[in-house]
Design an enzyme around this catalytic site. Structure first.
Site, PDB file in Angstrom:
ATOM      1  N   GLU A   5     -63.229 -27.999  -0.616  1.00  0.00           N
ATOM      2  CA  GLU A   5     -64.481 -28.601  -0.157  1.00  0.00           C
ATOM      3  C   GLU A   5     -65.164 -29.220  -1.365  1.00  0.00           C
ATOM      4  O   GLU A   5     -65.445 -28.521  -2.347  1.00  0.00           O
ATOM      5  CB  GLU A   5     -65.399 -27.571   0.497  1.00  0.00           C
ATOM      6  CG  GLU A   5     -66.684 -28.192   1.045  1.00  0.00           C
ATOM      7  CD  GLU A   5     -67.657 -27.166   1.619  1.00  0.00           C
ATOM      8  OE1 GLU A   5     -68.551 -27.576   2.387  1.00  0.00           O
ATOM      9  OE2 GLU A   5     -67.541 -25.968   1.293  1.00  0.00           O
ATOM     10  N   GLU A  39     -68.061 -27.907  -6.989  1.00  0.00           N
ATOM     11  CA  GLU A  39     -69.509 -28.126  -7.038  1.00  0.00           C
ATOM     12  C   GLU A  39     -69.925 -28.463  -8.466  1.00  0.00           C
ATOM     13  O   GLU A  39     -69.394 -27.879  -9.426  1.00  0.00           O
ATOM     14  CB  GLU A  39     -70.238 -26.873  -6.554  1.00  0.00           C
ATOM     15  CG  GLU A  39     -71.753 -26.933  -6.597  1.00  0.00           C
ATOM     16  CD  GLU A  39     -72.329 -28.120  -5.835  1.00  0.00           C
ATOM     17  OE1 GLU A  39     -73.083 -28.895  -6.451  1.00  0.00           O
ATOM     18  OE2 GLU A  39     -72.019 -28.251  -4.637  1.00  0.00           O
ATOM     19  N   ASP A  98     -74.180 -36.646  -0.456  1.00  0.00           N
ATOM     20  CA  ASP A  98     -75.318 -37.511  -0.775  1.00  0.00           C
ATOM     21  C   ASP A  98     -74.980 -38.938  -0.336  1.00  0.00           C
ATOM     22  O   ASP A  98     -73.961 -39.489  -0.750  1.00  0.00           O
ATOM     23  CB  ASP A  98     -75.576 -37.470  -2.281  1.00  0.00           C
ATOM     24  CG  ASP A  98     -76.903 -38.101  -2.678  1.00  0.00           C
ATOM     25  OD1 ASP A  98     -77.319 -39.087  -2.019  1.00  0.00           O
ATOM     26  OD2 ASP A  98     -77.521 -37.627  -3.640  1.00  0.00           O
ATOM     27  N   LYS A 105     -78.734 -46.812  -1.858  1.00  0.00           N
ATOM     28  CA  LYS A 105     -78.948 -48.086  -2.552  1.00  0.00           C
ATOM     29  C   LYS A 105     -77.609 -48.719  -2.932  1.00  0.00           C
ATOM     30  O   LYS A 105     -76.682 -48.028  -3.365  1.00  0.00           O
ATOM     31  CB  LYS A 105     -79.812 -47.871  -3.795  1.00  0.00           C
ATOM     32  CG  LYS A 105     -81.224 -47.396  -3.471  1.00  0.00           C
ATOM     33  CD  LYS A 105     -82.060 -47.232  -4.723  1.00  0.00           C
ATOM     34  CE  LYS A 105     -83.472 -46.762  -4.369  1.00  0.00           C
ATOM     35  NZ  LYS A 105     -84.318 -46.562  -5.572  1.00  0.00           N
ATOM     36  N   THR A 147     -72.523 -26.230   8.713  1.00  0.00           N
ATOM     37  CA  THR A 147     -73.040 -25.984   7.375  1.00  0.00           C
ATOM     38  C   THR A 147     -74.550 -25.748   7.450  1.00  0.00           C
ATOM     39  O   THR A 147     -75.173 -25.935   8.489  1.00  0.00           O
ATOM     40  CB  THR A 147     -72.765 -27.185   6.452  1.00  0.00           C
ATOM     41  OG1 THR A 147     -73.650 -28.256   6.800  1.00  0.00           O
ATOM     42  CG2 THR A 147     -71.314 -27.658   6.572  1.00  0.00           C
ATOM     43  N   TYR A 191     -76.872 -27.563   5.981  1.00  0.00           N
ATOM     44  CA  TYR A 191     -77.483 -28.858   6.251  1.00  0.00           C
ATOM     45  C   TYR A 191     -77.302 -29.249   7.711  1.00  0.00           C
ATOM     46  O   TYR A 191     -78.196 -29.803   8.353  1.00  0.00           O
ATOM     47  CB  TYR A 191     -76.847 -29.940   5.361  1.00  0.00           C
ATOM     48  CG  TYR A 191     -77.537 -30.159   4.044  1.00  0.00           C
ATOM     49  CD1 TYR A 191     -78.921 -30.173   3.951  1.00  0.00           C
ATOM     50  CD2 TYR A 191     -76.801 -30.389   2.884  1.00  0.00           C
ATOM     51  CE1 TYR A 191     -79.557 -30.388   2.742  1.00  0.00           C
ATOM     52  CE2 TYR A 191     -77.423 -30.610   1.665  1.00  0.00           C
ATOM     53  CZ  TYR A 191     -78.800 -30.608   1.601  1.00  0.00           C
ATOM     54  OH  TYR A 191     -79.432 -30.830   0.403  1.00  0.00           O
TER      55      TYR A 191
END
Length: 210
Positions: free
Chosen positions: A43, A68, A117, A121, A190, A192
């Site tokens: 992951e 991570e 994420d 932009k 998850t 989130y």
């Protein structure tokens, strides 16, 4: 996901070096990190660890490695591994851009990207984890029949990822625009995901191969 900086985080992880690789000790020898030689799923971006530890608990015949960049987040993941006494899940403090330095070619069976994420932009496009340079890394480390599983609530990132993967020549095995409508049995929410879904956000998932 960003957490308050803990000055002792690195020392904590080093004291649990049997669970957390913070110095790329197992680069090129990931199988040595685990007790059993089994299929390997990774992951990229662990969140607080609910997803990967639940997978590990449900699938003891698969090894899981959480990647991570934030050492503060990894503390909580290690704590969950210890709480559950899991033997088939480890973590590595690693930048996703360095995956090919850590894993051998054709070593990984599956890659999970969960609520990455979106970097909305245009000037940050190259940071998106479904940008072509990252796709190239996944292709290199995945076995020939390996899969990439991607979840997000961000419509823009999902649409971007579909185009990016299609342009890269990937084959889609699933494209789900509303995952929680008739939620599949194989879905693990998850942190989130639970948060965004409770706000009414649609959760999107795709599964693809190279």
């Amino acid at each position: 996901m960003r957490m308050r900086n803990k000055p002792w985080a690195l020392d904590y992880l080093k004291t649990h070096s049997n669970l957390a690789d913070v110095e790329m000790t197992y680069a090129g020898n990931v199988s040595d990190f685990f007790e059993d030689n089994q299929d390997l799923h990774i992951e990229v971006g662990t969140g607080m660890g609910t997803f990967i530890t639940t997978l590990a608990k449900n699938n003891p015949d698969i090894n899981y490695l959480g990647i991570e960049l934030d050492k503060n987040i990894l503390i909580r993941v290690v704590e969950k591994i210890l709480e559950e006494d899991l033997k088939n899940v480890k973590v590595a403090l690693l930048n996703a851009a360095d995956l090919k330095e850590y894993f051998n070619s054709d070593e990984v069976d599956r890659v999970y990207l969960n609520f990455s994420d979106p970097w909305p932009k245009n000037r940050h496009e190259k940071r998106r984890l479904t940008y072509r340079s990252f796709l190239s890394s996944y292709k290199d480390i995945l076995k020939q029949d390996g899969e990439l599983h991607f979840k997000t609530d961000n419509q823009g990132l999902f649409e971007y990822s579909l185009v990016s993967m299609n342009n890269f020549g990937m084959q889609f095995k699933e494209v789900n625009l509303n995952l929680h409508l008739n939620e599949p049995d194989d879905n693990i929410r998850t942190e989130y995901e639970a948060k965004f879904s409770s706000k009414g956000n649609l959760i999107r998932r795709l599964k693809a191969s190279f």
